[in-house]
Design an enzyme around this catalytic site. Structure first.
Site, PDB file in Angstrom:
ATOM      1  N   ASP A 122       0.435  -0.931   0.205  1.00 26.84           N
ATOM      2  CA  ASP A 122       0.428   0.035  -0.154  1.00 26.84           C
ATOM      3  C   ASP A 122       1.258   1.164   0.270  1.00 26.84           C
ATOM      4  O   ASP A 122       1.619   1.549   1.015  1.00 26.84           O
ATOM      5  CB  ASP A 122      -0.649   0.182   1.228  1.00 26.84           C
ATOM      6  CG  ASP A 122      -1.861   0.339   1.197  1.00 26.84           C
ATOM      7  OD1 ASP A 122      -2.347   1.738   0.658  1.00 26.84           O
ATOM      8  OD2 ASP A 122      -3.037   0.284   2.113  1.00 26.84           O
ATOM      9  N   ASP A 151      -3.281   4.234  -1.972  1.00 26.58           N
ATOM     10  CA  ASP A 151      -4.456   4.948  -1.739  1.00 26.58           C
ATOM     11  C   ASP A 151      -4.933   6.791  -1.778  1.00 26.58           C
ATOM     12  O   ASP A 151      -4.090   7.605  -2.836  1.00 26.58           O
ATOM     13  CB  ASP A 151      -3.823   5.290  -0.009  1.00 26.58           C
ATOM     14  CG  ASP A 151      -4.042   5.656   1.036  1.00 26.58           C
ATOM     15  OD1 ASP A 151      -5.336   4.849   1.367  1.00 26.58           O
ATOM     16  OD2 ASP A 151      -3.766   7.132   1.037  1.00 26.58           O
ATOM     17  N   GLU A 207      -7.569   3.012  -4.891  1.00 24.60           N
ATOM     18  CA  GLU A 207      -8.975   3.108  -3.989  1.00 24.60           C
ATOM     19  C   GLU A 207      -8.866   4.685  -4.057  1.00 24.60           C
ATOM     20  O   GLU A 207      -8.079   5.659  -4.269  1.00 24.60           O
ATOM     21  CB  GLU A 207      -7.670   3.784  -2.412  1.00 24.60           C
ATOM     22  CG  GLU A 207      -8.738   3.451  -1.364  1.00 24.60           C
ATOM     23  CD  GLU A 207      -8.921   4.461  -0.719  1.00 24.60           C
ATOM     24  OE1 GLU A 207      -9.747   4.211   0.807  1.00 24.60           O
ATOM     25  OE2 GLU A 207      -8.177   4.940   0.244  1.00 24.60           O
ATOM     26  N   HIS A 263     -10.106  -2.261   6.622  1.00 21.90           N
ATOM     27  CA  HIS A 263      -9.190  -1.385   8.306  1.00 21.90           C
ATOM     28  C   HIS A 263     -10.544  -0.301   8.229  1.00 21.90           C
ATOM     29  O   HIS A 263     -10.227   0.227   8.949  1.00 21.90           O
ATOM     30  CB  HIS A 263      -8.120  -1.382   7.794  1.00 21.90           C
ATOM     31  CG  HIS A 263      -7.657  -0.472   6.660  1.00 21.90           C
ATOM     32  ND1 HIS A 263      -7.476  -0.736   5.759  1.00 21.90           N
ATOM     33  CD2 HIS A 263      -6.957   0.999   6.634  1.00 21.90           C
ATOM     34  CE1 HIS A 263      -7.015   0.037   5.010  1.00 21.90           C
ATOM     35  NE2 HIS A 263      -7.009   1.437   5.530  1.00 21.90           N
ATOM     36  N   ASP A 264     -10.872   0.403   7.352  1.00 13.61           N
ATOM     37  CA  ASP A 264     -11.915   1.659   7.072  1.00 13.61           C
ATOM     38  C   ASP A 264     -13.515   1.177   7.197  1.00 13.61           C
ATOM     39  O   ASP A 264     -13.663   2.437   7.295  1.00 13.61           O
ATOM     40  CB  ASP A 264     -11.710   1.969   6.161  1.00 13.61           C
ATOM     41  CG  ASP A 264     -10.255   3.150   5.638  1.00 13.61           C
ATOM     42  OD1 ASP A 264      -8.860   3.434   6.698  1.00 13.61           O
ATOM     43  OD2 ASP A 264      -9.712   2.576   4.449  1.00 13.61           O
TER      44      ASP A 264
HETATM   45  C1  GLC Z   1      -6.866   5.569   3.119  1.00 14.79           C
HETATM   46  C2  GLC Z   1      -6.863   4.593   3.574  1.00 14.79           C
HETATM   47  C3  GLC Z   1      -7.962   4.727   5.122  1.00 14.79           C
HETATM   48  C4  GLC Z   1      -6.346   5.931   5.783  1.00 14.79           C
HETATM   49  C5  GLC Z   1      -6.703   7.292   4.102  1.00 14.79           C
HETATM   50  C6  GLC Z   1      -5.875   8.735   4.489  1.00 14.79           C
HETATM   51  O1  GLC Z   1      -8.810   5.745   2.513  1.00 14.79           O
HETATM   52  O2  GLC Z   1      -7.219   3.561   3.702  1.00 14.79           O
HETATM   53  O3  GLC Z   1      -6.937   3.720   6.574  1.00 14.79           O
HETATM   54  O4  GLC Z   1      -6.360   6.647   6.261  1.00 14.79           O
HETATM   55  O5  GLC Z   1      -6.748   6.674   3.358  1.00 14.79           O
HETATM   56  O6  GLC Z   1      -3.944   8.125   4.362  1.00 14.79           O
END
Ligand code: GLC
Length: 533
Positions: A110, A206, A261, A320-321
């Site tokens: 990631d 990310d 993402e 994890h989110d």
């Molecule tokens: C993404 C990650 C998350 C993080 C955010 C900022 O959404 O999955 O966990 O807090 O980016 O980097």
């Protein structure tokens, strides 16, 4: 209503390893600790590779493990080229990759290039003076506009040293990189090459549509409830060009994969970033982050992916989110959790299992403010207190935003000395770890773990479940039915979330899973393979 839909892409889709792969997300701090400091680490994780292999997954997604003050558990990187000492060192990382590859498991990592930690050397230089060579690596303005942070509060922080403010889409300690500066792109390319040279098989990018490629533009409008609509701070014009360059860099190496993402649950937004020159796949939040269970909604999103995506979608119900699948969509009904797993592992797309899902781990809920670790939960708690809410009200608000729900440590066994004891782990263990854990489920053929293994094995052995197109995709009375076809094979999948029903067995059917009978309970899962006539 029964309805069928036509496939959007060729049945003879180009072969790619990632289309054949079930991925497993490991949230770095929470998987397996080897030295008792309460954080998972590469040594502990390497020791658990046999377990991962036994699941049948062929790909691992590691959340960030780079040097970081961990304000946001590693999504705030302070050195892209070093392993954070909590997780080990580069040798430990190399051993992990080598051992994973020996087991035929690929590893994607990631990378966060929207922002860095304010501890990063580039930022430390940048803030020193307006004419520092690193000043333009970040976004500095005399005047803040109205953009808000995605973690709550303003997206600007004033720095008295140079009397300007810098932009941060997330926490104050996470400063956004300035993607208008070509040097930033060059630095980022070098970061990718560094990890590619070490043998990683790909990346999860990310919040990649959040890059500030056009600088700071208009104020965002507000909606009727006074909430900000994030219009100008996302999906800026230059994002695709930045992605193309990242893709070209990764294409300097063979056979690598990128999943992006894209911070949106709208298929129209998601689909525009997938493509040969862009991302291989995006996370389909339209499907994965449905807040409440609805068979019809799941079906509608499947159909929408089928008609909109030019290549494979992704299939997941946890990360994890977001709150855990077992608590959120399955509402702690193990039959429904299993049915959702069947959907994820048999529908068309690339499945991503979130660690612990395979044993039915549930949400972790903070009982007091002290138990909240997530920066988003903490920020929203404080904002509520500032607005005059009581501590109890603020805890409810904090918990609503708190992403710790799915971050409690993997429940391996009942041994508190295994590293994740409730007193030691970075976040409290779920209290049910003594009854819900891998050790107990490994010996039980009826357990969720055994069922996941069986499903993954089926997906690994049936090309029609990897490459098959939908010959049919329909729903009737909450029973989702699809047929996937590939070469000479058809696979029928029936997942009944509704009332009991009978299904007429087609001729030449070979039952792969389930029973073709009227069920006494309300769930029928049934997978069969047919030879094409
Ligand atoms: C993404 C990650 C998350 C993080 C955010 C900022 O959404 O999955 O966990 O807090 O980016 O980097």
């Amino acid at each position: 209503m029964l309805s069928s839909c036509n496939s959007n892409f060729e049945p003879t889709a180009e072969k790619q390893w990632w289309k054949e792969t079930v991925f497993y997300e490991i949230y770095m701090p929470s998987f397996k600790d080897s030295n008792g400091d309460g954080y998972s680490d590469f040594k502990g994780m390497t020791n658990k590779l046999d377990y991962i292999e036994s699941l049948g997954v062929k790909g691992i997604w590691l959340t960030p493990f780079f040097k970081s003050p961990k304000v946001d558990n590693g999504y705030d990187i302070s050195d892209y080229l070093q392993v954070d000492e909590t997780y080990g060192n580069l040798d430990d990382f190399n051993t992990f990759i080598t051992e994973a590859h020996k087991r035929d498991i690929k590893v994607i990592i990631d990378i966060v290039v929207n922002h860095t930690s304010t501890d990063h050397r580039w930022f430390q230089e940048s803030r020193k003076s307006k004419d520092n060579p690193y000043r333009d690596y970040y976004i500095w303005e005399d005047q803040a506009n109205n953009w808000e942070s995605f973690f709550g509060g303003k997206a600007w922080e004033y720095d008295s040293l140079t009397s300007q403010c810098y932009y941060h889409k997330f926490a104050i300690e996470m400063a956004d990189l300035n993607w208008q500066n070509p040097k930033v792109l060059e630095e980022v390319q070098d970061v990718f090459r560094f990890w590619l040279d070490l043998g990683v098989d790909g990346f999860r990018l990310d919040v990649i549509n959040f890059l500030t490629t056009e600088g700071i533009t208009l104020d965002n409008p507000m909606d009727e409830n006074g909430k900000q609509k994030h219009i100008y701070d996302l999906d800026q014009k230059g994002v695709k060009q930045a992605m193309k360059t990242i893709k070209e860099t990764i294409n300097e190496y063979d056979n690598r994969f990128i999943v992006g993402e894209i911070g949106s649950d709208k298929i129209e937004v998601l689909k525009q970033y997938q493509g040969k020159e862009l991302l291989d796949v995006v996370f389909n939040f339209n499907f994965g982050s449905i807040p409440e269970f609805s068979a019809q909604r799941l079906f509608d999103e499947l159909q929408s992916m089928e008609s909109n995506m030019s290549n494979y979608p992704t299939l997941f119900f946890g990360s994890h989110d977001m709150p855990r699948l077992h608590s959120r969509l399955a509402e702690e009904n193990p039959n429904r959790a299993y049915a959702l797993a069947v959907l994820m592992l048999t529908a068309k797309g690339v499945p991503f299992i979130y660690f612990g899902e395979e044993i039915g781990m549930k949400n972790h809920i903070a009982n007091s403010f002290d138990e909240i670790r997530d920066v988003q939960g903490v920020t929203n708690y404080h904002l509520a207190i500032e607005e005059g809410k009581t501590a109890e009200e603020a805890l409810i608000i904090g918990n609503k935003h708190n992403r710790d729900k799915s971050r409690s440590p993997m429940q391996w066994n009942t041994d508190t000395l295994a590293g994740f004891s409730s007193s030691k782990s970075w976040i409290p263990l779920n209290p049910d770890y003594e009854t819900l854990n891998v050790a107990i489920q490994e010996n039980d053929l009826e357990s969720m773990l055994s069922k996941y293994k069986q499903l993954i094995a089926l997906r690994n052995s049936e090309p029609a479940l990897q490459y098959g197109d939908y010959e049919k995709l329909s729903i009737q009375d909450d029973c989702i039915h699809f047929i996937r076809t590939y070469n000479d094979e058809k696979i029928n999948v029936l997942i009944n979330f509704g009332k009991p029903m009978v299904f007429d067995l087609p001729e030449n059917a070979n039952i792969l899973l389930g029973t073709p009978m009227l069920q006494t309970d309300d769930l029928l899962i049934f997978i069969l393979s047919q030879t094409k006539p």
